[in-house]
Scaffold this active site. Structure first.
Site, PDB file in Angstrom:
ATOM      1  N   CYS A 113      -2.154  -5.657   3.341  1.00  0.00           N
ATOM      2  CA  CYS A 113      -2.113  -7.057   2.906  1.00  0.00           C
ATOM      3  C   CYS A 113      -3.372  -7.829   3.292  1.00  0.00           C
ATOM      4  O   CYS A 113      -3.540  -8.979   2.895  1.00  0.00           O
ATOM      5  CB  CYS A 113      -0.878  -7.746   3.492  1.00  0.00           C
ATOM      6  SG  CYS A 113       0.671  -6.995   2.947  1.00  0.00           S
ATOM      7  N   GLY A 165      11.832  -1.202   0.219  1.00  0.00           N
ATOM      8  CA  GLY A 165      12.065   0.113  -0.357  1.00  0.00           C
ATOM      9  C   GLY A 165      10.850   1.005  -0.441  1.00  0.00           C
ATOM     10  O   GLY A 165      10.939   2.222  -0.242  1.00  0.00           O
ATOM     11  N   HIS A 166       9.689   0.443  -0.740  1.00  0.00           N
ATOM     12  CA  HIS A 166       8.533   1.303  -1.012  1.00  0.00           C
ATOM     13  C   HIS A 166       7.904   1.893   0.239  1.00  0.00           C
ATOM     14  O   HIS A 166       6.969   2.693   0.142  1.00  0.00           O
ATOM     15  CB  HIS A 166       7.483   0.555  -1.854  1.00  0.00           C
ATOM     16  CG  HIS A 166       6.682  -0.458  -1.110  1.00  0.00           C
ATOM     17  ND1 HIS A 166       5.373  -0.247  -0.750  1.00  0.00           N
ATOM     18  CD2 HIS A 166       6.987  -1.693  -0.668  1.00  0.00           C
ATOM     19  CE1 HIS A 166       4.900  -1.305  -0.120  1.00  0.00           C
ATOM     20  NE2 HIS A 166       5.871  -2.206  -0.058  1.00  0.00           N
ATOM     21  N   GLN A 217       8.364  -1.257   8.734  1.00  0.00           N
ATOM     22  CA  GLN A 217       7.751   0.028   9.046  1.00  0.00           C
ATOM     23  C   GLN A 217       8.731   1.000   9.710  1.00  0.00           C
ATOM     24  O   GLN A 217       8.557   2.217   9.628  1.00  0.00           O
ATOM     25  CB  GLN A 217       6.537  -0.170   9.968  1.00  0.00           C
ATOM     26  CG  GLN A 217       5.383  -0.898   9.334  1.00  0.00           C
ATOM     27  CD  GLN A 217       4.717  -0.107   8.220  1.00  0.00           C
ATOM     28  OE1 GLN A 217       4.715   1.122   8.204  1.00  0.00           O
ATOM     29  NE2 GLN A 217       4.136  -0.811   7.261  1.00  0.00           N
TER      30      GLN A 217
END
Length: 380
Positions: free
Chosen positions: A323, A198-199, A177
């Protein structure tokens, strides 16, 4: 649509997509090949390592590409346990880690590891004195996240790193984060391993990295070929790596400007909610938090109902970690900071980006106030 779930994933930036496209159709060679087409791919991989290393104050040969933050966390914890068993089997982490760390620790406990889970205060900050007391002669790893994915609280990473180094213990931080949002100095913070994805910074999904200092000397995680210096076998995801490279460059270039804008939006959203919606509680530290993170608990209002009704208004938010979507259990993070299960179930996480505007925040607060009122009236 108003998108307020950037902690779950971010929009892939147009310049990132543009950088990636040639590596699907033009420079498609295997980076392990010796001919020119493969050499172009290999050069792109090397360049990306240089970019990431500079962003951390590290060396390019300390950067290992992975499929994302979860794999990086798994690699760090499992490889340390396997490599350092001669020294000990004791690992220290916190109760508010991402499940990529917590579930890996549970797995390692079944393999014989002993894990100490540190408490946090009401703001979600690790108890430093408990950390000092927890370190033992057989402690091999401290793994504490840089910033919490649900409540945004930043940990005293430098102090944690100093304590770990003082005792000769490796220090890993899940910075999924934080990386690309905040400046990070791995040497200054005594970080031996760092996970990123990366995202979370306008890059592609399916690619991330593990920073592993020369001090760590961990064993291979994926066996097969000699990719990643023999430690993570498998053909490199060159388009993804190129996209990550472009995303990191973009994040570094825009960091100061983005932090200023997003922090203003965050504080404005927090202020309006506290002023206009009764019986709310801000979760996480008020100032030591990620620039774009807002997490509130609403008394007598269930989180999933709020999310569904917001979605009907075209507003995307979250009730916690992406998640754990679909779980009926209250957030382990909110329980750890002292919330009751009932109040924890009434939580809402809104995470902003530089694409959001003050006008959007105004719309969100107005819609949210109406939704919370409706839900509470239905419960009477």
């Amino acid at each position: 649509m108003i998108y307020l779930d950037n902690a779950a994933t971010t929009r892939t930036a147009p310049e990132v997509v543009e950088a990636m496209l040639p590596y699907f159709t033009e420079y498609y060679g295997n980076a392990g090949s010796i001919y020119g087409l493969g050499s172009a791919s290999k050069k792109a991989v090397i360049q990306a390592k240089q970019t990431i290393a500079r962003s951390l104050g590290a060396e390019p040969n300390e950067i290992y590409f992975t499929a994302g933050g979860t794999e990086s966390d798994n690699w760090a914890l499992k490889a340390v346990f396997e490599t350092y068993q001669d020294k000990g089997k004791h690992i220290i982490t916190s109760r508010i880690e991402h499940h990529a760390v917590l579930h890996t620790c549970e797995y390692l406990e079944r393999q014989g590891a002993e894990v100490t889970y540190l408490d946090v205060d009401e703001d979600g900050i690790v108890d430093i004195e408990q950390l000092r007391r927890a370190i033992r002669p057989d402690t091999i790893l401290v793994s504490i996240m840089y910033a919490n994915n649900e409540i945004g609280t930043l940990q005293p990473i430098r102090e944690i790193g100093e304590i770990a180094e003082e005792h000769g213990v490796l220090f890993h931080t899940d910075a999924v984060q934080a990386y690309g949002q905040l400046p990070i100095d791995v040497a200054g913070c005594h970080i031996d391993m760092l996970s990123a994805s990366g995202h979370k910074l306008n890059g592609p999904k399916g690619v991330g990295f593990l920073y592993m200092s020369k001090k760590a000397r961990l064993r291979s995680f994926v066996h097969g070929g000699q990719q990643e210096r023999g430690r993570r076998a498998g053909t490199e995801n060159v388009p993804g790596i190129v996209g990550l490279d472009a995303a990191v460059k973009r994040a570094l270039q825009k960091m100061e400007e983005k932090t200023y804008k997003v922090t203003r939006l965050r504080d404005y959203l927090i202020s309006r909610i506290e002023q206009e919606i009764p019986q709310v509680k801000l979760n996480g530290h008020r100032s030591m938090r990620l620039p774009g993170n807002v997490n509130f608990s609403f008394a007598k209002a269930e989180g999933e109902s709020m999310l569904i009704m917001l979605d009907m208004k075209g507003i995307c938010a979250s009730s916690g970690s992406a998640c754990t979507t679909g779980s009926i259990d209250p957030s382990h993070v909110l329980l750890a900071i002292g919330l009751s299960p009932e109040l924890a179930r009434g939580s809402l996480r809104m995470t902003l980006s530089e694409d959001n505007t003050m006008e959007e925040v105004d719309i969100v607060v107005e819609e949210l106030a109406e939704i919370v009122g409706k839900i509470r009236n239905m419960c009477i």
